[in-house]
Design a protein around this motif. Sequence first.
Motif, PDB file in Angstrom:
ATOM      1  N   LEU A  59      -6.360  -9.611  -3.265  1.00 26.80           N
ATOM      2  CA  LEU A  59      -4.879  -9.261  -3.752  1.00 26.80           C
ATOM      3  C   LEU A  59      -4.318  -8.436  -2.662  1.00 26.80           C
ATOM      4  O   LEU A  59      -3.178  -8.822  -2.224  1.00 26.80           O
ATOM      5  CB  LEU A  59      -4.611  -8.859  -5.126  1.00 26.80           C
TER       6      LEU A  59
ATOM      7  N   GLY B  61      -1.582 -17.637  -3.504  1.00 25.54           N
ATOM      8  CA  GLY B  61      -1.071 -15.885  -3.488  1.00 25.54           C
ATOM      9  C   GLY B  61      -0.948 -15.427  -4.711  1.00 25.54           C
ATOM     10  O   GLY B  61      -0.527 -13.984  -4.643  1.00 25.54           O
ATOM     11  N   ASP B  62      -1.168 -15.848  -6.098  1.00 15.79           N
ATOM     12  CA  ASP B  62      -0.932 -15.220  -7.242  1.00 15.79           C
ATOM     13  C   ASP B  62      -2.431 -15.102  -8.086  1.00 15.79           C
ATOM     14  O   ASP B  62      -3.349 -15.747  -8.038  1.00 15.79           O
ATOM     15  CB  ASP B  62      -0.110 -16.083  -7.980  1.00 15.79           C
ATOM     16  N   ARG B  63      -2.351 -13.949  -8.897  1.00 14.74           N
ATOM     17  CA  ARG B  63      -3.067 -14.186  -9.984  1.00 14.74           C
ATOM     18  C   ARG B  63      -3.103 -15.431 -10.946  1.00 14.74           C
ATOM     19  O   ARG B  63      -1.962 -15.612 -11.259  1.00 14.74           O
ATOM     20  CB  ARG B  63      -3.240 -12.780 -10.882  1.00 14.74           C
TER      21      ARG B  63
ATOM     22  N   ASP C 194      -3.400 -16.254 -14.786  1.00 17.61           N
ATOM     23  CA  ASP C 194      -3.728 -15.712 -16.337  1.00 17.61           C
ATOM     24  C   ASP C 194      -4.170 -16.746 -17.276  1.00 17.61           C
ATOM     25  O   ASP C 194      -3.480 -17.759 -17.715  1.00 17.61           O
ATOM     26  CB  ASP C 194      -2.322 -15.047 -16.750  1.00 17.61           C
TER      27      ASP C 194
ATOM     28  N   ILE D 170      -7.885 -16.019  -8.942  1.00 17.57           N
ATOM     29  CA  ILE D 170      -6.719 -15.864  -7.956  1.00 17.57           C
ATOM     30  C   ILE D 170      -6.531 -17.257  -7.457  1.00 17.57           C
ATOM     31  O   ILE D 170      -7.568 -18.192  -7.258  1.00 17.57           O
ATOM     32  CB  ILE D 170      -7.193 -15.097  -6.921  1.00 17.57           C
TER      33      ILE D 170
ATOM     34  N   THR E 175      -5.276 -19.864  -1.801  1.00 14.70           N
ATOM     35  CA  THR E 175      -4.021 -19.290  -1.069  1.00 14.70           C
ATOM     36  C   THR E 175      -4.092 -19.831   0.406  1.00 14.70           C
ATOM     37  O   THR E 175      -5.175 -19.599   1.151  1.00 14.70           O
ATOM     38  CB  THR E 175      -4.107 -17.935  -1.262  1.00 14.70           C
TER      39      THR E 175
END
Length: 499
Positions: free
Chosen positions: A349, A366-368, A370, A377, A380
């Motif tokens: 990250l 580009g994001d976590r 959930d 992740i 990306t």
Amino acid sequence: MDQRAATLALPETPRSFGFFVDGQTIEAGPRGHFERRSPGHDVPVTRMPKCTKADLDMAVAAARRAFEDGRWSRIPAVERADVLLRAAQILRRRTEEIAYWETLENGKPISQARAEVGGCAGMFEYAAGAARALHGDAFNNLGEGMFGVVTREPIGVVGLITPWNFPFLILCERVPYILAAGCTIVAKPSEVTSATTLLLAEVLAEAGLPAGCYNVVTGSGSTVGQAMTEHADIDMVSFTGSTAVGRRCVAAAAGNFKKLGLELGGKNPQIVFADADLEDAADGVAFGIGFNTGQCCVSGSRLIVERSVARDFEAMVAAKLAKAKVGDPLDPETQIGAITTTAQNDTILGYIANGKQEGARLVCGGDRLDFGRGQYIAPTLFGDVTGTMAIAREEIFGPVLAVMPFDTMEEAIAIANDTVYGLAASVWTKNIDKALTVSRRVRAGRFWVNTTLAGGPELPIGGFKQSGWGREAGIYGVEEYTQVKSVHIEIGRRQPWVG
């Protein structure tokens, strides 16, 4: 109940392991434990002993006794081969169990873990043949009075330090070849993924490997790993991990000038020409960065693509990554699993944030992600990456791909070689001249043409430059664990020195 269905449930309580020395499991006792939580589910799954330097000394002593008395090092190669073949059979029988614990501790998809265990069985089968094929040489050209023989002898006691990203695969890219050479082993797995290294001890014991020939000491790298690289009674250390730790291994090994085998970092290029089958290439590039969640020393983390197709190809790769199934590692449909450690999750990250700050264009991910538990992740992709950016130069060890365009083949080769690493590379083109030229001029220990991350036990692995020393697997991987001896045999009467 079907075994495969049964293994897909999480354990109700963490499984406790001992460590393994001289053919016996030794419980942790007062040593304390590492408790490992599944990175995909955030529940405790295993408990491992925190071994000490004294435990390492005990394991090395057992390996030394086993080597010196010849119970393994001096038996006929056919007998070593028989043990390795039996081990392969047992691995195939226990595939589900080994894959299950590999997935729980590492976070990789269960389908990938199953395939890796099958591949590991193949390594034992190949090494069995290599044990019987290992040979020296003869020199019949020294004149009538001299005959020369060159022999290969096992190097001795080998310390084996393995990482958390491929706990079983990397172990099995080494263990059967080390044993084929006639050496004995003390293995130190990562403290977060030790289970399958200990399960291999059970497999080898059942296969008939003599006690003391394969020992496992669990513990931290700073305690057990450092002591192993410094140990005066270990003849060779094989280390797989970061280049930074590899440098420390080089310094520590100076004490007794032990031999080192090092497989270290990589920042591996995937070169795509406009004349490639772009659909195939896009799928291969996505696989090359998504496999094992990008936590792979040979992952293709730099996409070097011909400028005329760069934007279109970038979109094709982004579409592939968007379709890849990220999720629960125990789901057989999952293609990209969890990030193995919290520290690595934070590192990835951090690189993504840094890429944005340095001006790279975020194409996707580009994001976590959930899923209610675990750490994930999104794959990306960054465009507009320049060679000075950290995401283009440093090993991220995660699902982050940097796109860099080129105009000429010379430029593509220059970009590919603009790194301190030299572990692996791929080229995608239907032009055989381009494929051969690039494969010959890019400095990497493994190279793929119109594919990536492919291979088997026959071909050697290893790196150029700061990606390591030596080679594993194949017949080269057996020879790596031997020493060469020259024997001169005089024929007939000696010519007197003193008359």
